[in-house]
Design a protein around this motif. Sequence first.
Motif, PDB file in Angstrom:
ATOM      1  N   PRO A 269      31.954   3.928   8.019  1.00 49.42           N
ATOM      2  CA  PRO A 269      33.213   3.250   8.268  1.00 49.42           C
ATOM      3  C   PRO A 269      34.348   4.202   8.569  1.00 49.42           C
ATOM      4  N   PHE A 270      34.202   5.473   8.167  1.00 51.19           N
ATOM      5  CA  PHE A 270      35.273   6.420   8.425  1.00 51.19           C
ATOM      6  C   PHE A 270      35.224   6.940   9.866  1.00 51.19           C
ATOM      7  N   ASN A 271      34.133   6.700  10.570  1.00 56.95           N
ATOM      8  CA  ASN A 271      34.083   6.994  11.998  1.00 56.95           C
ATOM      9  C   ASN A 271      34.327   5.748  12.843  1.00 56.95           C
ATOM     10  N   SER A 272      34.583   4.616  12.195  1.00 58.41           N
ATOM     11  CA  SER A 272      34.939   3.353  12.846  1.00 58.41           C
ATOM     12  C   SER A 272      33.950   2.954  13.929  1.00 58.41           C
ATOM     13  N   PRO A 273      32.659   2.851  13.655  1.00 58.56           N
ATOM     14  CA  PRO A 273      31.714   2.468  14.697  1.00 58.56           C
ATOM     15  C   PRO A 273      31.724   0.987  14.989  1.00 58.56           C
ATOM     16  N   PHE A 274      32.190   0.174  14.017  1.00 59.01           N
ATOM     17  CA  PHE A 274      32.096  -1.262  14.184  1.00 59.01           C
ATOM     18  C   PHE A 274      33.288  -1.846  14.913  1.00 59.01           C
ATOM     19  N   PHE A 275      34.276  -1.023  15.257  1.00 58.20           N
ATOM     20  CA  PHE A 275      35.425  -1.560  15.970  1.00 58.20           C
ATOM     21  C   PHE A 275      35.086  -1.913  17.412  1.00 58.20           C
ATOM     22  N   ASN A 276      33.986  -1.407  17.943  1.00 54.93           N
ATOM     23  CA  ASN A 276      33.640  -1.715  19.330  1.00 54.93           C
ATOM     24  C   ASN A 276      32.162  -2.087  19.486  1.00 54.93           C
ATOM     25  N   ASP A 277      31.511  -2.466  18.417  1.00 51.97           N
ATOM     26  CA  ASP A 277      30.089  -2.789  18.471  1.00 51.97           C
ATOM     27  C   ASP A 277      29.879  -4.196  17.934  1.00 51.97           C
ATOM     28  N   PRO A 278      29.765  -5.217  18.782  1.00 51.16           N
ATOM     29  CA  PRO A 278      29.626  -6.592  18.278  1.00 51.16           C
ATOM     30  C   PRO A 278      28.293  -6.855  17.617  1.00 51.16           C
ATOM     31  N   PHE A 279      27.276  -5.990  17.859  1.00 49.58           N
ATOM     32  CA  PHE A 279      25.949  -6.201  17.265  1.00 49.58           C
ATOM     33  C   PHE A 279      25.713  -5.246  16.110  1.00 49.58           C
ATOM     34  N   PHE A 280      26.799  -4.743  15.523  1.00 48.83           N
ATOM     35  CA  PHE A 280      26.680  -3.778  14.434  1.00 48.83           C
ATOM     36  C   PHE A 280      26.149  -4.460  13.181  1.00 48.83           C
ATOM     37  N   GLY A 281      25.341  -3.757  12.427  1.00 50.03           N
ATOM     38  CA  GLY A 281      24.940  -4.303  11.145  1.00 50.03           C
ATOM     39  C   GLY A 281      23.458  -4.371  10.901  1.00 50.03           C
ATOM     40  N   PHE A 282      22.636  -3.566  11.571  1.00 44.71           N
ATOM     41  CA  PHE A 282      21.195  -3.597  11.339  1.00 44.71           C
ATOM     42  C   PHE A 282      20.724  -2.283  10.739  1.00 44.71           C
ATOM     43  N   GLY A 283      21.526  -1.658   9.880  1.00 44.06           N
ATOM     44  CA  GLY A 283      21.149  -0.381   9.293  1.00 44.06           C
ATOM     45  C   GLY A 283      21.281  -0.407   7.782  1.00 44.06           C
ATOM     46  N   ARG A 284      21.571   0.730   7.214  1.00 45.58           N
ATOM     47  CA  ARG A 284      21.684   0.857   5.772  1.00 45.58           C
ATOM     48  C   ARG A 284      23.056   0.372   5.307  1.00 45.58           C
ATOM     49  N   GLU A 285      23.188   0.219   3.984  1.00 44.76           N
ATOM     50  CA  GLU A 285      24.443  -0.247   3.397  1.00 44.76           C
ATOM     51  C   GLU A 285      25.254   0.925   2.870  1.00 44.76           C
ATOM     52  N   GLU A 286      26.571   0.782   2.953  1.00 45.99           N
ATOM     53  CA  GLU A 286      27.497   1.754   2.388  1.00 45.99           C
ATOM     54  C   GLU A 286      28.537   1.007   1.577  1.00 45.99           C
ATOM     55  N   SER A 287      29.082   1.683   0.562  1.00 43.89           N
ATOM     56  CA  SER A 287      30.135   1.114  -0.260  1.00 43.89           C
ATOM     57  C   SER A 287      31.485   1.561   0.278  1.00 43.89           C
ATOM     58  N   LEU A 288      32.399   0.628   0.400  1.00 46.53           N
ATOM     59  CA  LEU A 288      33.732   0.904   0.931  1.00 46.53           C
ATOM     60  C   LEU A 288      34.760   0.427  -0.087  1.00 46.53           C
ATOM     61  N   GLU A 289      35.588   1.352  -0.567  1.00 46.32           N
ATOM     62  CA  GLU A 289      36.633   1.012  -1.529  1.00 46.32           C
ATOM     63  C   GLU A 289      37.909   0.635  -0.794  1.00 46.32           C
ATOM     64  N   ILE A 290      38.541  -0.449  -1.240  1.00 50.21           N
ATOM     65  CA  ILE A 290      39.771  -0.949  -0.635  1.00 50.21           C
ATOM     66  C   ILE A 290      40.866  -0.869  -1.688  1.00 50.21           C
ATOM     67  N   LEU A 291      41.929  -0.159  -1.367  1.00 50.30           N
ATOM     68  CA  LEU A 291      43.044   0.029  -2.289  1.00 50.30           C
ATOM     69  C   LEU A 291      44.264  -0.668  -1.723  1.00 50.30           C
ATOM     70  N   GLY A 292      44.844  -1.574  -2.503  1.00 53.76           N
ATOM     71  CA  GLY A 292      46.016  -2.312  -2.081  1.00 53.76           C
ATOM     72  C   GLY A 292      47.275  -1.472  -2.193  1.00 53.76           C
ATOM     73  N   PRO A 293      48.355  -1.875  -1.521  1.00 53.14           N
ATOM     74  CA  PRO A 293      49.609  -1.115  -1.588  1.00 53.14           C
ATOM     75  C   PRO A 293      50.218  -1.188  -2.979  1.00 53.14           C
ATOM     76  N   LYS A 294      50.913  -0.132  -3.340  1.00 54.82           N
ATOM     77  CA  LYS A 294      51.562  -0.067  -4.647  1.00 54.82           C
ATOM     78  C   LYS A 294      52.919  -0.778  -4.569  1.00 54.82           C
ATOM     79  N   GLN A 295      53.160  -1.680  -5.508  1.00 59.00           N
ATOM     80  CA  GLN A 295      54.412  -2.418  -5.577  1.00 59.00           C
ATOM     81  C   GLN A 295      55.127  -2.095  -6.881  1.00 59.00           C
ATOM     82  N   THR A 296      56.436  -1.917  -6.767  1.00 60.95           N
ATOM     83  CA  THR A 296      57.258  -1.672  -7.948  1.00 60.95           C
ATOM     84  C   THR A 296      57.935  -2.976  -8.352  1.00 60.95           C
ATOM     85  N   ILE A 297      57.646  -3.442  -9.558  1.00 60.59           N
ATOM     86  CA  ILE A 297      58.168  -4.709 -10.057  1.00 60.59           C
ATOM     87  C   ILE A 297      59.124  -4.418 -11.208  1.00 60.59           C
ATOM     88  N   GLU A 298      60.287  -5.021 -11.128  1.00 54.44           N
ATOM     89  CA  GLU A 298      61.289  -4.862 -12.183  1.00 54.44           C
ATOM     90  C   GLU A 298      61.011  -5.868 -13.299  1.00 54.44           C
TER      91      GLU A 298
END
Length: 615
Positions: A269-298
């Motif tokens: 995912p760090f080489n972004s192969p799936f941004f232009n490959d509509p048939f992507f997804g017939f290989g091995r699995e990888e874990s991708l961590e998603i971090l949300g934006p930091k918000q400051t709450i009073e």
Amino acid sequence: MVKKPLRARVSLPLPVRALLLAAWTVLGLYLHSGLMAQNQALRAEASFSPPSITVSNGTTYKVVLFGTQENPQGAIPSIPGLTISNNPQVFRTASFRNGTPSVKMEMSFQVKPLKQGTFILPSWDLKVGSKTLRVPEASLQVLAPSEQDLIRREREKQQREDLKQAAFIEFDAPRPFLFEGETIFATISLFLWDRLPVTRIEQAPVKIGDSFSMTELRQPNEKRNVRRNGKSYTVFSWPIGLTAAMAGDHDLSFKTSIRIRANNPRNSPFNSPFFNDPFFGFGREESLEILGPKQTIEVRALPMKGRPAGFQGAIGSFTSLSSIDVDRVSLGDPVRLTFELSGTGNFSAIPAPEISSDKQLKVGPPAFSFEGNQLTKHEGKQSFEYILTPLSAGLVEIPAIKFSYFDPLEQRFLSTRTSAHPLRVDPGENWNSANPQPTVEGEVSNEAAVPTVDLFQTESDPGEWFPALQRKTLLENTNFWLLQLIPLVGFCSLSFLGFRRKTAGIEKQRQKENALLRQMKDSVGFKDAPALLRAFRDILRLRIASLRKHPNPSSLSSEEILSLLRLGNNSEEIIQEARELLRSCDDQEFAGNELARQPLESLYQTSHGLLKKLK
């Protein structure tokens, strides 16, 4: 004439003769290399290859020992600004130069610079057997990033930005501030681009920030074909109740991880192969961590001005109502008083209003019940049920209940009061003795005559006859013991099935480990470095998951494996050795065949030894 005895000539098969010849050749080379090592002077050389790099590249620190092939002992000096691996690649060679035998051993250490400048690695000592060698100093020049490095960085930065648009987290709250102890209704949304080959969500979003508490996350709400940033997304949302724990400005963010499919090691995912490959997804699995934006709450503290004496921490907007189930009872009969609180707020933190007992009423402890969203408990109706017992006859008044709370929208304290309830308590019936005392003839009783209006006839029909007044105990009842056999049989069956399942799982894991060990050993013979490293990573995941009771070994990343190793009784040397091997696995996975020249036999011995030392 004496005949000589005939001697039988044994003819060995051709494969056996070839094997014996190879054994003698190897033995001769070993003895010859030992003699050469004894006759050759010991010396050491050290250098960086290449000696000049940019800050974004790496280099190799090589130490060459002439005249020996024994394993040396020593420690490389640490240099600020350079990261040097502790697991070198070792090469041993023996040759003839101008008729003179020569043996040497070469050790290669991977080096990664952290900043630019000129670094000098000072000379240091190596112990070979009973002798000590002095390794000369070596210098490395780290230059500023080149134009290609800058272009690559910009490309990686753009790819990270594209990746943020492919999967991201949003947190929606009604306002940017809260009051201390207040509970608000909020939503965590996970946006997944429809072209992203997601197989599953590994875990629900996790809160980052100790100043807030939130309710449990359950099954998310799914919504498809949501347009954002010119793309179509599938949105998974989790409603939560968020409670502020302490006053001040605090940061809050969320993270999660998903599993995606990749075609090959370079199509991560760090080489972004799936941004232009509509048939992507017939290989091995990888874990991708998603971090949300930091918000400051009073988080604001509740004001002290205008705080009622009976305030118990309720924050929100509420209305109250009270009722009784009957308005007329006999003395000693219970009365049910129900106090209902409706609206929005922190229902899970609201205690029951206090109602004190007096000479007329005895008040029992309240019972709680909530109607509404059981997950967030932010909006609904909270009921408190009291049992009152009248202690005196007459007209009794059940007092009104006052409830105080803080309204965060109006930012002031408010109170509600229910109405009082009149209760008529009757004195009840007077009972007299059914067997009056006999009086002597001629005596005048001082007591008044017993009235007969209060006497009544009880049931005269005989009931069921029993052979004895004492009933049988429960332990003498046959039906009781028959019923006890049901849970006993169920417990034994479940225990047996659990034992069978556990032993089957252990046997299955042992078979997997043995298969992976055979694959590692076969990879050495076939000189297949990628297969060796993949098998080592898989068996390491299985071994660590078994030791630490992890439910999903295939999802463990390198950092997670190292963190689980630190939880055990493993030395820092074992952890560092595991880090280097995992780094080699990652390098082989993302660098293709660049590591194919590694000595597989040494790599196999190192990895196999590490697996034996795990705790």
